[in-house]
Write a protein that holds these residues in place. Structure first.
Motif, PDB file in Angstrom:
ATOM      1  N   MET A   1       0.858  -1.164   0.000  1.00  0.00           N
ATOM      2  CA  MET A   1       0.000   0.000   0.000  1.00  0.00           C
ATOM      3  C   MET A   1       0.905   1.227   0.000  1.00  0.00           C
ATOM      4  O   MET A   1       1.817   1.326   0.807  1.00  0.00           O
ATOM      5  CB  MET A   1      -0.882  -0.038   1.253  1.00  0.00           C
ATOM      6  CG  MET A   1      -1.743   1.138   1.469  1.00  0.00           C
ATOM      7  SD  MET A   1      -2.970   0.935   2.803  1.00  0.00           S
ATOM      8  CE  MET A   1      -1.946   0.641   4.239  1.00  0.00           C
ATOM      9  N   TYR A  48     -12.898  -5.713   3.932  1.00  0.00           N
ATOM     10  CA  TYR A  48     -11.582  -6.278   3.682  1.00  0.00           C
ATOM     11  C   TYR A  48     -11.666  -7.268   2.522  1.00  0.00           C
ATOM     12  O   TYR A  48     -12.386  -8.265   2.581  1.00  0.00           O
ATOM     13  CB  TYR A  48     -11.094  -6.967   4.962  1.00  0.00           C
ATOM     14  CG  TYR A  48      -9.637  -7.350   4.964  1.00  0.00           C
ATOM     15  CD1 TYR A  48      -8.642  -6.392   4.826  1.00  0.00           C
ATOM     16  CD2 TYR A  48      -9.263  -8.678   5.131  1.00  0.00           C
ATOM     17  CE1 TYR A  48      -7.304  -6.743   4.854  1.00  0.00           C
ATOM     18  CE2 TYR A  48      -7.927  -9.042   5.166  1.00  0.00           C
ATOM     19  CZ  TYR A  48      -6.958  -8.070   5.027  1.00  0.00           C
ATOM     20  OH  TYR A  48      -5.628  -8.427   5.051  1.00  0.00           O
ATOM     21  N   VAL A  66      -7.644   3.555   6.378  1.00  0.00           N
ATOM     22  CA  VAL A  66      -7.444   2.435   5.471  1.00  0.00           C
ATOM     23  C   VAL A  66      -6.403   1.503   6.065  1.00  0.00           C
ATOM     24  O   VAL A  66      -5.611   1.894   6.922  1.00  0.00           O
ATOM     25  CB  VAL A  66      -6.962   2.908   4.076  1.00  0.00           C
ATOM     26  CG1 VAL A  66      -8.004   3.792   3.411  1.00  0.00           C
ATOM     27  CG2 VAL A  66      -5.632   3.625   4.156  1.00  0.00           C
ATOM     28  N   ARG A  67      -6.445   0.270   5.585  1.00  0.00           N
ATOM     29  CA  ARG A  67      -5.381  -0.665   5.944  1.00  0.00           C
ATOM     30  C   ARG A  67      -5.088  -1.540   4.746  1.00  0.00           C
ATOM     31  O   ARG A  67      -5.913  -1.717   3.847  1.00  0.00           O
ATOM     32  CB  ARG A  67      -5.761  -1.513   7.144  1.00  0.00           C
ATOM     33  CG  ARG A  67      -6.788  -2.591   6.876  1.00  0.00           C
ATOM     34  CD  ARG A  67      -6.923  -3.464   8.103  1.00  0.00           C
ATOM     35  NE  ARG A  67      -7.928  -4.494   7.912  1.00  0.00           N
ATOM     36  CZ  ARG A  67      -7.750  -5.753   8.256  1.00  0.00           C
ATOM     37  NH1 ARG A  67      -6.627  -6.143   8.810  1.00  0.00           N
ATOM     38  NH2 ARG A  67      -8.710  -6.638   8.077  1.00  0.00           N
ATOM     39  N   GLY A  68      -3.891  -2.067   4.773  1.00  0.00           N
ATOM     40  CA  GLY A  68      -3.489  -3.027   3.749  1.00  0.00           C
ATOM     41  C   GLY A  68      -3.516  -4.416   4.367  1.00  0.00           C
ATOM     42  O   GLY A  68      -4.410  -4.746   5.145  1.00  0.00           O
ATOM     43  N   GLU A  69      -2.505  -5.209   4.041  1.00  0.00           N
ATOM     44  CA  GLU A  69      -2.485  -6.595   4.496  1.00  0.00           C
ATOM     45  C   GLU A  69      -2.164  -6.735   5.977  1.00  0.00           C
ATOM     46  O   GLU A  69      -2.548  -7.714   6.594  1.00  0.00           O
ATOM     47  CB  GLU A  69      -1.532  -7.396   3.627  1.00  0.00           C
ATOM     48  CG  GLU A  69      -2.042  -7.447   2.193  1.00  0.00           C
ATOM     49  CD  GLU A  69      -1.199  -8.291   1.263  1.00  0.00           C
ATOM     50  OE1 GLU A  69      -0.082  -8.692   1.645  1.00  0.00           O
ATOM     51  OE2 GLU A  69      -1.677  -8.551   0.151  1.00  0.00           O
ATOM     52  N   TRP A  84      -3.298   0.497  -4.112  1.00  0.00           N
ATOM     53  CA  TRP A  84      -3.134  -0.925  -3.814  1.00  0.00           C
ATOM     54  C   TRP A  84      -2.830  -1.663  -5.108  1.00  0.00           C
ATOM     55  O   TRP A  84      -3.470  -1.434  -6.137  1.00  0.00           O
ATOM     56  CB  TRP A  84      -4.405  -1.506  -3.195  1.00  0.00           C
ATOM     57  CG  TRP A  84      -4.684  -1.006  -1.831  1.00  0.00           C
ATOM     58  CD1 TRP A  84      -4.010  -1.332  -0.690  1.00  0.00           C
ATOM     59  CD2 TRP A  84      -5.711  -0.097  -1.432  1.00  0.00           C
ATOM     60  NE1 TRP A  84      -4.553  -0.670   0.390  1.00  0.00           N
ATOM     61  CE2 TRP A  84      -5.607   0.090  -0.041  1.00  0.00           C
ATOM     62  CE3 TRP A  84      -6.719   0.575  -2.119  1.00  0.00           C
ATOM     63  CZ2 TRP A  84      -6.460   0.917   0.677  1.00  0.00           C
ATOM     64  CZ3 TRP A  84      -7.564   1.402  -1.411  1.00  0.00           C
ATOM     65  CH2 TRP A  84      -7.433   1.570  -0.030  1.00  0.00           C
ATOM     66  N   GLU A  88      -3.666  -7.276  -3.625  1.00  0.00           N
ATOM     67  CA  GLU A  88      -3.351  -6.790  -2.276  1.00  0.00           C
ATOM     68  C   GLU A  88      -4.645  -6.671  -1.457  1.00  0.00           C
ATOM     69  O   GLU A  88      -5.634  -6.097  -1.911  1.00  0.00           O
ATOM     70  CB  GLU A  88      -2.661  -5.429  -2.369  1.00  0.00           C
ATOM     71  CG  GLU A  88      -2.085  -4.963  -1.060  1.00  0.00           C
ATOM     72  CD  GLU A  88      -1.233  -3.711  -1.213  1.00  0.00           C
ATOM     73  OE1 GLU A  88      -0.714  -3.267  -0.175  1.00  0.00           O
ATOM     74  OE2 GLU A  88      -1.090  -3.176  -2.327  1.00  0.00           O
ATOM     75  N   TRP A  89      -4.637  -7.226  -0.265  1.00  0.00           N
ATOM     76  CA  TRP A  89      -5.786  -7.143   0.637  1.00  0.00           C
ATOM     77  C   TRP A  89      -5.878  -5.734   1.200  1.00  0.00           C
ATOM     78  O   TRP A  89      -4.842  -5.116   1.521  1.00  0.00           O
ATOM     79  CB  TRP A  89      -5.634  -8.148   1.773  1.00  0.00           C
ATOM     80  CG  TRP A  89      -5.881  -9.557   1.328  1.00  0.00           C
ATOM     81  CD1 TRP A  89      -4.949 -10.433   0.825  1.00  0.00           C
ATOM     82  CD2 TRP A  89      -7.130 -10.248   1.313  1.00  0.00           C
ATOM     83  NE1 TRP A  89      -5.549 -11.627   0.509  1.00  0.00           N
ATOM     84  CE2 TRP A  89      -6.887 -11.543   0.803  1.00  0.00           C
ATOM     85  CE3 TRP A  89      -8.425  -9.891   1.682  1.00  0.00           C
ATOM     86  CZ2 TRP A  89      -7.895 -12.476   0.654  1.00  0.00           C
ATOM     87  CZ3 TRP A  89      -9.428 -10.827   1.538  1.00  0.00           C
ATOM     88  CH2 TRP A  89      -9.165 -12.108   1.034  1.00  0.00           C
ATOM     89  N   HIS A  90      -7.107  -5.210   1.352  1.00  0.00           N
ATOM     90  CA  HIS A  90      -7.273  -3.846   1.865  1.00  0.00           C
ATOM     91  C   HIS A  90      -8.699  -3.610   2.357  1.00  0.00           C
ATOM     92  O   HIS A  90      -9.616  -4.363   2.036  1.00  0.00           O
ATOM     93  CB  HIS A  90      -6.904  -2.824   0.793  1.00  0.00           C
ATOM     94  CG  HIS A  90      -7.783  -2.862  -0.411  1.00  0.00           C
ATOM     95  ND1 HIS A  90      -7.710  -3.863  -1.365  1.00  0.00           N
ATOM     96  CD2 HIS A  90      -8.761  -2.036  -0.821  1.00  0.00           C
ATOM     97  CE1 HIS A  90      -8.605  -3.633  -2.304  1.00  0.00           C
ATOM     98  NE2 HIS A  90      -9.269  -2.519  -1.994  1.00  0.00           N
ATOM     99  N   GLU A  91      -8.840  -2.526   3.130  1.00  0.00           N
ATOM    100  CA  GLU A  91     -10.129  -2.139   3.701  1.00  0.00           C
ATOM    101  C   GLU A  91     -10.140  -0.628   3.902  1.00  0.00           C
ATOM    102  O   GLU A  91      -9.101  -0.019   4.160  1.00  0.00           O
ATOM    103  CB  GLU A  91     -10.321  -2.846   5.046  1.00  0.00           C
ATOM    104  CG  GLU A  91     -11.595  -2.490   5.778  1.00  0.00           C
ATOM    105  CD  GLU A  91     -11.705  -3.209   7.121  1.00  0.00           C
ATOM    106  OE1 GLU A  91     -12.807  -3.633   7.461  1.00  0.00           O
ATOM    107  OE2 GLU A  91     -10.675  -3.327   7.822  1.00  0.00           O
ATOM    108  N   THR A  92     -11.323  -0.021   3.791  1.00  0.00           N
ATOM    109  CA  THR A  92     -11.513   1.405   4.055  1.00  0.00           C
ATOM    110  C   THR A  92     -12.712   1.538   4.976  1.00  0.00           C
ATOM    111  O   THR A  92     -13.727   0.879   4.769  1.00  0.00           O
ATOM    112  CB  THR A  92     -11.785   2.171   2.742  1.00  0.00           C
ATOM    113  OG1 THR A  92     -10.700   1.964   1.842  1.00  0.00           O
ATOM    114  CG2 THR A  92     -11.963   3.665   3.004  1.00  0.00           C
TER     115      THR A  92
END
Length: 117
Positions: A1, A48, A66-69, A84, A88-92
């Motif tokens: 990220m 996610y 936000v976050r990545g893995e 990303w 790539e795993w991610h979430e907002t």
């Protein structure tokens, strides 16, 4: 990220054609590109998941994180851009709400135009 900025401070003044505005360039593509606008209300979340293609999230209003893995969240606000890579795993998520543009394309290289945050 990766994090970038497209805020007013990173833009350039445009005066051609009797214009008077600031332009923050974001990216350029030659391949198929999808652009959308996401509206997250209070306590909204983009769950996610794995990016199906390279993805650039541009925060235009509100705030969130936000976050990545890894399980570490980073604050985002207007003018921030988050990139990303494919798969790539991610979430907002947001407590107060946010609006963001999302750009998806196999050919994204935001570092050509934007400065890293």
């Amino acid at each position: 990220m990766d994090f970038y900025t497209f805020g007013k401070k990173s833009g350039h003044s445009i005066s051609t054609f009797n214009s008077d505005f600031i332009m923050s360039r974001i990216l350029q593509t030659e391949k198929e590109t999808r652009i959308g606008c996401m509206y997250l209300e209070e306590n909204g979340v983009i769950g996610y998941h794995r990016a199906t293609t390279p993805q650039l999230l541009l925060i235009v209003s509100g705030e969130g994180c936000v976050r990545g893995e890894e399980d570490k969240y980073y604050s985002v606000q207007p003018g921030d851009a988050v990139f990303w890579k494919k798969d790539e795993w991610h979430e907002t998520k947001t407590e107060k709400g946010l609006t963001a543009l999302v750009v998806e394309s196999k050919e994204l290289n935001p570092s050509l135009f934007m400065d890293k945050r």
